[in-house]
Scaffold this motif. Sequence first.
Motif, PDB file in Angstrom:
ATOM      1  N   LEU A 148      54.175 133.193 -80.078  1.00 27.28           N
ATOM      2  CA  LEU A 148      54.040 133.887 -78.866  1.00 27.28           C
ATOM      3  C   LEU A 148      53.172 135.061 -79.083  1.00 27.28           C
ATOM      4  N   LEU A 149      53.546 135.952 -79.960  1.00 30.02           N
ATOM      5  CA  LEU A 149      53.047 137.203 -80.199  1.00 30.02           C
ATOM      6  C   LEU A 149      51.463 136.933 -80.457  1.00 30.02           C
ATOM      7  N   ARG A 150      51.226 135.791 -81.268  1.00 30.96           N
ATOM      8  CA  ARG A 150      49.697 135.600 -81.642  1.00 30.96           C
ATOM      9  C   ARG A 150      48.839 135.256 -80.163  1.00 30.96           C
ATOM     10  N   ALA A 151      49.477 134.502 -79.452  1.00 30.69           N
ATOM     11  CA  ALA A 151      48.880 134.043 -78.341  1.00 30.69           C
ATOM     12  C   ALA A 151      48.676 135.385 -77.360  1.00 30.69           C
ATOM     13  N   LEU A 152      49.574 136.201 -77.379  1.00 29.95           N
ATOM     14  CA  LEU A 152      49.570 137.300 -76.678  1.00 29.95           C
ATOM     15  C   LEU A 152      48.332 138.228 -77.079  1.00 29.95           C
ATOM     16  N   LYS A 153      48.166 138.423 -78.373  1.00 33.58           N
ATOM     17  CA  LYS A 153      47.182 139.178 -79.046  1.00 33.58           C
ATOM     18  C   LYS A 153      45.762 138.680 -78.544  1.00 33.58           C
ATOM     19  N   SER A 154      45.899 137.201 -78.527  1.00 29.69           N
ATOM     20  CA  SER A 154      44.370 136.769 -78.167  1.00 29.69           C
ATOM     21  C   SER A 154      44.159 137.054 -76.703  1.00 29.69           C
ATOM     22  N   LEU A 155      44.986 137.101 -76.101  1.00 32.16           N
ATOM     23  CA  LEU A 155      44.861 137.233 -74.503  1.00 32.16           C
ATOM     24  C   LEU A 155      44.704 139.045 -74.189  1.00 32.16           C
ATOM     25  N   ILE A 156      45.304 139.540 -75.094  1.00 31.89           N
ATOM     26  CA  ILE A 156      45.088 141.185 -74.779  1.00 31.89           C
ATOM     27  C   ILE A 156      44.921 141.723 -76.256  1.00 31.89           C
ATOM     28  N   PRO A 157      43.489 141.426 -76.860  1.00 34.11           N
ATOM     29  CA  PRO A 157      43.054 142.256 -78.252  1.00 34.11           C
ATOM     30  C   PRO A 157      43.309 143.680 -77.936  1.00 34.11           C
ATOM     31  N   ALA A 158      43.220 144.278 -79.124  1.00 37.83           N
ATOM     32  CA  ALA A 158      43.241 145.899 -79.132  1.00 37.83           C
ATOM     33  C   ALA A 158      44.514 146.469 -78.703  1.00 37.83           C
ATOM     34  N   THR A 159      45.689 145.899 -78.949  1.00 37.85           N
ATOM     35  CA  THR A 159      46.835 146.354 -78.331  1.00 37.85           C
ATOM     36  C   THR A 159      47.782 146.259 -79.480  1.00 37.85           C
ATOM     37  N   GLU A 160      48.859 147.094 -79.330  1.00 33.35           N
ATOM     38  CA  GLU A 160      50.035 146.979 -80.232  1.00 33.35           C
ATOM     39  C   GLU A 160      51.196 146.355 -79.469  1.00 33.35           C
ATOM     40  N   ILE A 161      51.801 145.418 -80.020  1.00 29.59           N
ATOM     41  CA  ILE A 161      52.808 144.550 -79.462  1.00 29.59           C
ATOM     42  C   ILE A 161      54.077 144.714 -80.137  1.00 29.59           C
ATOM     43  N   SER A 162      55.215 145.056 -79.968  1.00 29.76           N
ATOM     44  CA  SER A 162      56.543 145.149 -80.600  1.00 29.76           C
ATOM     45  C   SER A 162      57.624 144.602 -79.782  1.00 29.76           C
ATOM     46  N   ILE A 163      58.509 144.206 -80.611  1.00 32.16           N
ATOM     47  CA  ILE A 163      59.979 143.588 -80.038  1.00 32.16           C
ATOM     48  C   ILE A 163      60.649 144.382 -79.780  1.00 32.16           C
ATOM     49  N   VAL A 164      61.047 144.530 -78.395  1.00 25.22           N
ATOM     50  CA  VAL A 164      61.862 145.494 -78.086  1.00 25.22           C
ATOM     51  C   VAL A 164      63.412 145.062 -78.414  1.00 25.22           C
ATOM     52  N   HIS A 165      63.626 143.801 -77.837  1.00 21.51           N
ATOM     53  CA  HIS A 165      65.002 143.199 -78.378  1.00 21.51           C
ATOM     54  C   HIS A 165      64.649 141.692 -78.032  1.00 21.51           C
ATOM     55  N   GLN A 166      65.566 140.792 -78.714  1.00 19.29           N
ATOM     56  CA  GLN A 166      65.502 139.282 -78.577  1.00 19.29           C
ATOM     57  C   GLN A 166      67.018 138.858 -78.748  1.00 19.29           C
ATOM     58  N   ARG A 167      67.145 137.591 -78.085  1.00 14.99           N
ATOM     59  CA  ARG A 167      68.668 137.329 -78.130  1.00 14.99           C
ATOM     60  C   ARG A 167      68.514 135.819 -77.745  1.00 14.99           C
ATOM     61  N   PRO A 168      69.304 134.934 -78.440  1.00 13.64           N
ATOM     62  CA  PRO A 168      69.348 133.578 -77.949  1.00 13.64           C
ATOM     63  C   PRO A 168      69.859 133.481 -76.390  1.00 13.64           C
ATOM     64  N   TRP A 169      69.285 132.347 -75.873  1.00 12.71           N
ATOM     65  CA  TRP A 169      69.560 131.953 -74.718  1.00 12.71           C
ATOM     66  C   TRP A 169      69.851 130.448 -74.389  1.00 12.71           C
ATOM     67  N   HIS A 170      70.977 130.070 -73.801  1.00 15.56           N
ATOM     68  CA  HIS A 170      71.378 128.878 -73.537  1.00 15.56           C
ATOM     69  C   HIS A 170      71.841 128.496 -72.155  1.00 15.56           C
ATOM     70  N   SER A 171      71.558 127.296 -71.645  1.00 16.72           N
ATOM     71  CA  SER A 171      72.021 126.821 -70.379  1.00 16.72           C
ATOM     72  C   SER A 171      72.598 125.258 -70.695  1.00 16.72           C
ATOM     73  N   LEU A 172      73.070 124.745 -69.739  1.00 19.64           N
ATOM     74  CA  LEU A 172      73.795 123.315 -70.301  1.00 19.64           C
ATOM     75  C   LEU A 172      72.851 122.203 -70.470  1.00 19.64           C
ATOM     76  N   THR A 173      71.363 122.649 -70.213  1.00 20.57           N
ATOM     77  CA  THR A 173      70.366 121.473 -70.780  1.00 20.57           C
ATOM     78  C   THR A 173      69.429 122.095 -71.742  1.00 20.57           C
ATOM     79  N   PHE A 174      69.252 123.317 -71.696  1.00 27.23           N
ATOM     80  CA  PHE A 174      68.050 124.040 -72.554  1.00 27.23           C
ATOM     81  C   PHE A 174      68.917 125.024 -73.618  1.00 27.23           C
TER      82      PHE A 174
END
Length: 100
Positions: free
Chosen positions: A10-36
């Motif tokens: 995803l980070l690579r895809a975003l860099k291709s859409l908006i080059p010359a930017t600095e992208i950093s992860i603020v937070h990430q967490r697992p996500w679950h529903s009944l089916t996904f």
Amino acid sequence: MSVQTNITALLRALKSLIPATEISIVHQRPWHSLTFSGTQLCLSVQLGNIISIRDSADISARLSGHEFVLPSQIVADIAATQTVADGLPCLIIDALLLDD
């Protein structure tokens, strides 16, 4: 495929859409529903002084309508919020990646 590999794609895809930017992860967490399972992400995109606030609005609109093609995952939801950090335009991107 690992969670980090999915995020990297995803980070690579975003860099291709908006080059010359600095992208950093603020937070990430697992996500679950009944089916996904997946990952919920919050990213900070420092647009720098070459992109105006008006341009950041255009980028934000483009992201919400963009069809991401990433291996083994689906971008189920993505939203960008415009803000200013240290006097420069910034986007906060919230995304939900589902395992395919």
